[in-house]
Design an enzyme around this catalytic site. Structure first.
Site, PDB file in Angstrom:
ATOM      1  N   ASP A  46       4.773   0.841  82.657  1.00 23.03           N
ATOM      2  CA  ASP A  46       5.775   1.180  83.675  1.00 23.03           C
ATOM      3  C   ASP A  46       6.863   0.115  83.757  1.00 23.03           C
ATOM      4  O   ASP A  46       7.198  -0.496  82.746  1.00 23.03           O
ATOM      5  CB  ASP A  46       5.071   1.360  85.028  1.00 23.03           C
ATOM      6  CG  ASP A  46       5.763   2.401  85.895  1.00 23.03           C
ATOM      7  OD1 ASP A  46       6.868   2.096  86.377  1.00 23.03           O
ATOM      8  OD2 ASP A  46       5.208   3.499  86.096  1.00 23.03           O
ATOM      9  N   HIS A  87       7.499   0.451  91.163  1.00 22.25           N
ATOM     10  CA  HIS A  87       6.741   1.645  90.786  1.00 22.25           C
ATOM     11  C   HIS A  87       5.407   1.303  90.119  1.00 22.25           C
ATOM     12  O   HIS A  87       4.354   1.819  90.505  1.00 22.25           O
ATOM     13  CB  HIS A  87       7.625   2.481  89.854  1.00 22.25           C
ATOM     14  CG  HIS A  87       7.144   3.853  89.599  1.00 22.25           C
ATOM     15  ND1 HIS A  87       6.612   4.235  88.390  1.00 22.25           N
ATOM     16  CD2 HIS A  87       7.112   4.947  90.379  1.00 22.25           C
ATOM     17  CE1 HIS A  87       6.292   5.516  88.450  1.00 22.25           C
ATOM     18  NE2 HIS A  87       6.583   5.982  89.642  1.00 22.25           N
ATOM     19  N   SER A 265       3.713  10.856  89.918  1.00 24.39           N
ATOM     20  CA  SER A 265       3.461   9.432  89.626  1.00 24.39           C
ATOM     21  C   SER A 265       2.254   8.914  90.394  1.00 24.39           C
ATOM     22  O   SER A 265       1.561   8.025  89.904  1.00 24.39           O
ATOM     23  CB  SER A 265       4.661   8.597  90.074  1.00 24.39           C
ATOM     24  OG  SER A 265       5.610   8.523  89.075  1.00 24.39           O
TER      25      SER A 265
END
EC number: 3.4.21.-
Lengths: 630, 104
Positions: A46, A87, A265
């Site tokens: 990520d 994230h 996600s």
């Protein structure tokens, strides 16, 4: 009986839903039996992982981590102006947030180790993706990927040549040959009428494609449907519904904890965490075993919008929910008694050249291919897993095409859903669609591809130029599948979930990672400096010894008594040094004063015990022999 | 080294190619493949930046550093493409372009 002092744990409804019991991943019973992902490493591919936050640090695996954006081993996220690089840290927290540290939340597999590969914070190429998918693949067991091509309802993209090769290499050589587990999020393009079969990562047979459902088990507004969806798990929904509580970064405006993680996600890392629990109890599960266990244990539940269809093998699938909701208890209990599926068998049809027009709805083009018993004899393929269809179609508006595949049983898969936003004029050029809806069904028989144009604009008709069918499966018979289903159901009581029951595991392969340790320029410089210093020191030391010996000879020190450098030897901290600088035969014999210089005698006999001192001799005999003496 | 490849080069706007070398002698040793990669890269006017991850026989070739005019870059691209396309040791090659990927 599970209690944690993490302040946000009570709000982690996806782990233990007290408001609506049952609407969670059913993991607490697994934890109670000490299954927490111990011995398993999950890597989040990520925008980085802030591994210094309290909830991550104790479980962080630097060995499995890397930063491909900065080309260094530390995947620490870089703050940016939009505050956007939290994230990966959020995804990592869902998987392995540390419990009982009085901070934030708890991860699904809180006993596992968590690594990070930073690759999304900068320009990305096919070769970088390929490196990421195989990075430390003997350390990292599960790759959690909560990203993909744009979900704008008009993109058709996926891994390119190298990315595909890396996925394939990962499942063959990763995890000592048991295969890396690639978990991918199915996509957030629901509002754009997108479909995850236009995402090559979701479509790949090597990935576990995970979609999202909200707390009520419904497909959220952002979620996509597709025939290649394997299963779903929880995530946020609309504003009235709760999102996922997880670790966050503490950079910029971050506090180290968030209640607002959502999207597919947020679903994929939960699945990755559950797979980590499976691998703890059965480390030798292959990548295909993991896919099978998900298919066999996912829960079909009441949802009238889901349009469930049950296939010939008894598996229910929905384009919205895949084979259903992941359930940690069922996954782990099944994993505990799972013996490996037979080797992967496949069949590839010839390239079927058609050059036929695609009519407008309600008419359609139907093309068939019969897979005979003889076709499958060579590979031994009997029952299906993934079915893939590669098509080349010209069409002035790609989004108006609809493609359905019918397996021999009649099971329908909407492999190419119409997309209102996709007005690409180039059609499909060898794009591969896939479906899992025929899992467990017999492979032999007639496959039907039905294509129609659902557009309402008077455009030129599309042409199906060619297509190719690829079947993946194994030599398992339908009876074998039924037997396995029965066996698993018998294990769901938890009767095998204790340390006393263990199936043997084959040893893994020893596959070296080529880039294990490389000498960095800095290390090289240091080594050169140390080397130079050693050389100079040696030269200096030798000079000093030679000069001092010459001095001794010229001053006749040895004839006057005990060697004058004997006291220096005594002061030496190092016996080896003393040995080098000491005469093998000490001066005690030179003038018979050894009783006054006992050290000389002792040292001499200790350092060179085989050399006895010569008897006392007159000084004149020693003249001119200092070189020999010392 | 291979990890360094793509990004550092592309980040500065340079050209790069992924190249799959044909192993004519079957399972060739990594060392000799690397030597061949160096030679092919040199022939194409590029620099071998190393193997691409764990993919045997796959190498990243990059444009040598230095500031160039657009026309020079285009000429370099054409030269590299031509050399890689006709080189007997090159099984497959592809100029590396930026991919668009979104967090979900």
């Amino acid at each position: 009986s599970i209690h944690f002092n993490d302040p946000k744990y009570p709000q982690q409804w996806h782990l233990n839903n007290r408001r609506s019991p049952g609407r969670d991943i059913n993991v607490t019973g697994v934890w109670e039996r000490n299954v927490t992902g111990r011995g398993v490493t999950v890597v989040v591919v990520d925008d980085g992982v802030e591994h210094t936050v309290q909830d991550i640090a104790p479980n962080y695996s630097p060995e499995g981590s890397y930063d491909l954006n900065s080309n260094d081993p530390d995947p620490m996220p870089h703050p940016d102006e939009e505050n956007g690089n939290h994230h990966g840290t959020r995804c990592a927290g869902e998987i392995a947030a540390v419990p009982n540290n009085s901070f934030c939340a708890v991860g699904v597999a809180y006993g596992s180790r968590i690594a990070g590969i930073r690759v999304l914070d900068g320009p990305l190429t096919d070769s970088m993706e390929a490196v990421a998918f195989n990075k430390h693949y003997q350390i990292n067991d599960i790759y959690s990927c909560s990203w993909g091509p744009d979900d704008d309802g008009k993109t058709v993209d996926g891994p390119h040549q190298l990315g595909k090769a890396a996925l394939q290499h990962g499942v063959m050589a990763g995890r000592q040959g048991f295969g890396s587990i690639f978990v991918v999020a199915s996509g957030n393009g629901g509002q754009h009428n997108d479909n995850c079969n236009y995402d090559g990562y979701a479509n790949s047979i090597y990935t576990v494609t995970i979609g999202a459902v909200d707390e009520e088990g419904r497909m959220p507004f952002y979620a996509e449907e597709c025939a290649s969806m394997l299963a779903v798990t929880f995530s946020g929904g609309d504003k009235m519904l709760r999102s996922i509580v997880t670790t966050d970064w503490d950079l910029q405006k971050g506090t180290g904890c968030t209640e607002g993680h959502t999207g597919t996600s947020a679903a994929a890392p939960l699945a990755a965490g559950m797979i980590a629990l499976m691998l703890q109890v059965r480390p030798c599960l292959t990548w295909r075993d993991v896919q099978h266990i998900i298919v066999f244990t996912a829960i079909q539940y009441e949802d009238h919008h889901a349009d469930w269809l049950t296939n010939e093998a008894g598996f229910s699938h929905s384009h919205q929910h895949g084979f259903g909701l992941l359930n940690a208890w069922r996954l782990v209990n099944a994993a505990k008694i799972w013996t490996s599926v037979p080797y992967l068998a496949s069949y590839v049809s010839p390239m079927l050249k058609e050059n036929k027009a695609v009519p407008r709805s309600p008419h359609s083009l139907e093309v068939l291919w019969n897979v005979s018993r003889t076709d499958l004899e060579m590979s031994g393929l009997k029952t299906l897993e993934h079915v893939a269809v590669t098509v080349s179609i010209t069409h002035p508006r790609r989004g108006s095409l609809e493609l359905k595949l019918f397996c021999p049983s009649g099971m329908m898969s909407l492999i190419g859903a119409p997309r209102s936003m996709d007005s690409d004029p180039n059609g499909f050029n060898a794009w591969t669609f896939s479906t899992v809806r025929c899992w467990g069904e017999r492979a032999r028989g007639v496959y039907r591809l039905v294509i129609r144009d659902v557009g309402d604009e008077p455009l030129q008709m599309g042409i199906l130029q060619q297509w190719q069918l690829t079947l993946y499966g194994s030599m398992w018979s339908p009876v074998d599948i039924k037997d396995r289903q029965s066996l698993l159901e018998s294990a769901m009581s938890g009767k095998y979930l204790h340390d006393g029951f263990t199936l043997p595991c084959p040893p893994g392969l020893k596959i070296p990672e080529e880039d294990g340790y490389t000498i960095t320029p800095n290390t090289l410089k240091t080594l050169v400096l140390v080397g130079c210093f050693s050389v100079f020191w040696t030269i200096y030391y030798m000079l000093e010894v030679c000069l001092s010996q010459r001095n001794k000879a010229s001053t006749h020190g040895c004839r006057k008594g005990c060697c004058p450098w004997a006291p220096r030897r005594q002061n030496s901290k190092d016996a080896g040094t003393a040995l080098e600088s000491m005469p093998l035969c000490s001066s005690k014999d030179l003038d018979g004063v050894d009783s006054e210089h006992g050290d000389c005698t002792t040292a001499s006999s200790f350092l060179a015990p085989e050399l006895d001192c010569p008897p006392h001799q007159p000084p004149d005999l020693l003249q001119g022999k200092s070189g020999q003496i010392c | 080294l291979s990890e360094a490849g793509g990004l550092d080069i592309l980040g500065t706007g340079g050209l790069s190619w992924a190249v799959h070398l044909d192993s004519l002698e079957g399972e060739r040793k990594e060392e000799s493949l690397t030597q061949q990669a160096d030679a092919v890269a040199q022939a194409a006017g590029l620099v071998n930046a190393g193997r691409i991850g764990e993919l045997q026989g796959h190498y990243l070739f990059v444009q040598p550093t230095g500031h160039r005019q657009a026309m020079e870059v285009e000429a370099m691209r054409q030269q590299a493409e031509a050399v890689l396309a006709r080189h007997e040791a090159v099984r497959w090659h592809s100029e590396q372009t930026l991919l668009k990927r979104a967090k979900r």
